[in-house]
Design a protein around this motif. Sequence first.
Motif, PDB file in Angstrom:
ATOM      1  N   ARG A  19       0.836  -1.213   0.000  1.00  0.00           N
ATOM      2  CA  ARG A  19       0.000   0.000   0.000  1.00  0.00           C
ATOM      3  C   ARG A  19       0.863   1.251   0.000  1.00  0.00           C
ATOM      4  O   ARG A  19       0.554   2.226  -0.684  1.00  0.00           O
ATOM      5  CB  ARG A  19      -0.962  -0.006   1.182  1.00  0.00           C
ATOM      6  CG  ARG A  19      -2.100  -1.011   0.984  1.00  0.00           C
ATOM      7  CD  ARG A  19      -3.144  -0.903   2.039  1.00  0.00           C
ATOM      8  NE  ARG A  19      -2.534  -1.033   3.352  1.00  0.00           N
ATOM      9  CZ  ARG A  19      -3.071  -0.605   4.481  1.00  0.00           C
ATOM     10  NH1 ARG A  19      -4.216  -0.029   4.500  1.00  0.00           N
ATOM     11  NH2 ARG A  19      -2.454  -0.771   5.631  1.00  0.00           N
ATOM     12  N   ALA A  20       1.957   1.239   0.748  1.00  0.00           N
ATOM     13  CA  ALA A  20       2.873   2.386   0.746  1.00  0.00           C
ATOM     14  C   ALA A  20       3.495   2.558  -0.641  1.00  0.00           C
ATOM     15  O   ALA A  20       3.622   3.678  -1.139  1.00  0.00           O
ATOM     16  CB  ALA A  20       3.965   2.196   1.801  1.00  0.00           C
ATOM     17  N   LEU A  21       3.853   1.445  -1.276  1.00  0.00           N
ATOM     18  CA  LEU A  21       4.441   1.485  -2.610  1.00  0.00           C
ATOM     19  C   LEU A  21       3.457   2.051  -3.632  1.00  0.00           C
ATOM     20  O   LEU A  21       3.827   2.852  -4.486  1.00  0.00           O
ATOM     21  CB  LEU A  21       4.888   0.078  -3.025  1.00  0.00           C
ATOM     22  CG  LEU A  21       5.700  -0.036  -4.300  1.00  0.00           C
ATOM     23  CD1 LEU A  21       7.075   0.605  -4.124  1.00  0.00           C
ATOM     24  CD2 LEU A  21       5.848  -1.496  -4.697  1.00  0.00           C
ATOM     25  N   GLU A  59       3.951  10.097   4.221  1.00  0.00           N
ATOM     26  CA  GLU A  59       3.399   9.963   5.571  1.00  0.00           C
ATOM     27  C   GLU A  59       2.088  10.735   5.703  1.00  0.00           C
ATOM     28  O   GLU A  59       1.117  10.241   6.272  1.00  0.00           O
ATOM     29  CB  GLU A  59       4.428  10.481   6.576  1.00  0.00           C
ATOM     30  CG  GLU A  59       4.186  10.082   7.992  1.00  0.00           C
ATOM     31  CD  GLU A  59       5.426  10.347   8.836  1.00  0.00           C
ATOM     32  OE1 GLU A  59       5.697   9.539   9.722  1.00  0.00           O
ATOM     33  OE2 GLU A  59       6.118  11.360   8.608  1.00  0.00           O
ATOM     34  N   LYS A  60       2.034  11.943   5.157  1.00  0.00           N
ATOM     35  CA  LYS A  60       0.819  12.759   5.202  1.00  0.00           C
ATOM     36  C   LYS A  60      -0.293  12.087   4.391  1.00  0.00           C
ATOM     37  O   LYS A  60      -1.453  12.103   4.779  1.00  0.00           O
ATOM     38  CB  LYS A  60       1.115  14.157   4.661  1.00  0.00           C
ATOM     39  CG  LYS A  60      -0.041  15.111   4.686  1.00  0.00           C
ATOM     40  CD  LYS A  60      -0.525  15.450   6.069  1.00  0.00           C
ATOM     41  CE  LYS A  60       0.288  16.528   6.717  1.00  0.00           C
ATOM     42  NZ  LYS A  60      -0.277  16.960   7.994  1.00  0.00           N
ATOM     43  N   MET A  61       0.075  11.472   3.286  1.00  0.00           N
ATOM     44  CA  MET A  61      -0.902  10.808   2.431  1.00  0.00           C
ATOM     45  C   MET A  61      -1.551   9.614   3.102  1.00  0.00           C
ATOM     46  O   MET A  61      -2.758   9.443   3.034  1.00  0.00           O
ATOM     47  CB  MET A  61      -0.192  10.303   1.163  1.00  0.00           C
ATOM     48  CG  MET A  61      -0.673  10.902  -0.102  1.00  0.00           C
ATOM     49  SD  MET A  61       0.240  10.180  -1.476  1.00  0.00           S
ATOM     50  CE  MET A  61      -1.017   9.124  -2.139  1.00  0.00           C
ATOM     51  N   ILE A  62      -0.742   8.781   3.720  1.00  0.00           N
ATOM     52  CA  ILE A  62      -1.281   7.533   4.265  1.00  0.00           C
ATOM     53  C   ILE A  62      -1.684   7.645   5.728  1.00  0.00           C
ATOM     54  O   ILE A  62      -2.330   6.753   6.249  1.00  0.00           O
ATOM     55  CB  ILE A  62      -0.293   6.363   4.073  1.00  0.00           C
ATOM     56  CG1 ILE A  62       1.014   6.634   4.784  1.00  0.00           C
ATOM     57  CG2 ILE A  62      -0.090   6.069   2.619  1.00  0.00           C
ATOM     58  CD1 ILE A  62       2.002   5.507   4.683  1.00  0.00           C
ATOM     59  N   GLY A  63      -1.315   8.748   6.378  1.00  0.00           N
ATOM     60  CA  GLY A  63      -1.683   8.933   7.777  1.00  0.00           C
ATOM     61  C   GLY A  63      -1.027   7.911   8.672  1.00  0.00           C
ATOM     62  O   GLY A  63       0.069   7.426   8.395  1.00  0.00           O
ATOM     63  N   SER A  64      -1.714   7.547   9.709  1.00  0.00           N
ATOM     64  CA  SER A  64      -1.144   6.607  10.681  1.00  0.00           C
ATOM     65  C   SER A  64      -1.701   5.205  10.481  1.00  0.00           C
ATOM     66  O   SER A  64      -1.604   4.371  11.369  1.00  0.00           O
ATOM     67  CB  SER A  64      -1.439   7.099  12.101  1.00  0.00           C
ATOM     68  OG  SER A  64      -2.844   7.182  12.278  1.00  0.00           O
ATOM     69  N   GLU A  65      -2.260   4.936   9.299  1.00  0.00           N
ATOM     70  CA  GLU A  65      -2.881   3.639   9.079  1.00  0.00           C
ATOM     71  C   GLU A  65      -1.881   2.487   8.940  1.00  0.00           C
ATOM     72  O   GLU A  65      -2.255   1.336   9.005  1.00  0.00           O
ATOM     73  CB  GLU A  65      -3.816   3.678   7.871  1.00  0.00           C
ATOM     74  CG  GLU A  65      -3.118   3.958   6.547  1.00  0.00           C
ATOM     75  CD  GLU A  65      -4.093   4.133   5.413  1.00  0.00           C
ATOM     76  OE1 GLU A  65      -4.028   3.315   4.475  1.00  0.00           O
ATOM     77  OE2 GLU A  65      -4.892   5.076   5.454  1.00  0.00           O
TER      78      GLU A  65
END
Length: 182
Positions: A57-59, A75-81
């Motif tokens: 998902r990060a990729l 980091e801002k895009m995916i938040g703390s998920e």
Amino acid sequence: NPLFVEEVLRSLLASKQIAPGERGVVVADRLQVEDVPTTVQSIIQSRVDRIDDEPRRALQSAAVIGRVFTRSLLEKMIGSELDLERALWQLEQHDLVYLDRVVPEEEYSFKHVFTRDTVYRSLLRKRRGALHLSAGQAIEELYADRLEEHVERLAYHYERTDDAARAATYLFRAGEKSRRAF
């Protein structure tokens, strides 16, 4: 093509169809010609499919950002998920991305443009649009005090979403910025 040869060998090693031996490479008994991938994209996709869900998902989010991406934007895009530290480490271990520089902020690059393109094209159109929207919103938040520096990126991301008003706004601003620079 050296990239193709490298990726085929990496794929065959990862799938345990070949292994290093005392006198060179040992080929598994079950290796068939049809087991050898035929395109770089199929090799890359099979490598991506073998990684855990969080790094994948990060990729995918990183692929939407572009060939080069900052850790802060991702980091801002995916938040703390998900655990980004762990995900990036795994992506580096799988030789998909690498840390390009640390100063002024951590910036990563895809190992090869084919990797980024393959991951990007594998996303469903709806998911791709949602990730572009997320990237645009993250850029607006991160760089709120200096949006003018990022209008081209914002235009790029919003143009690929359903938000026609924002896309038009940033496309116009990017055009004006280009006109002034010319």
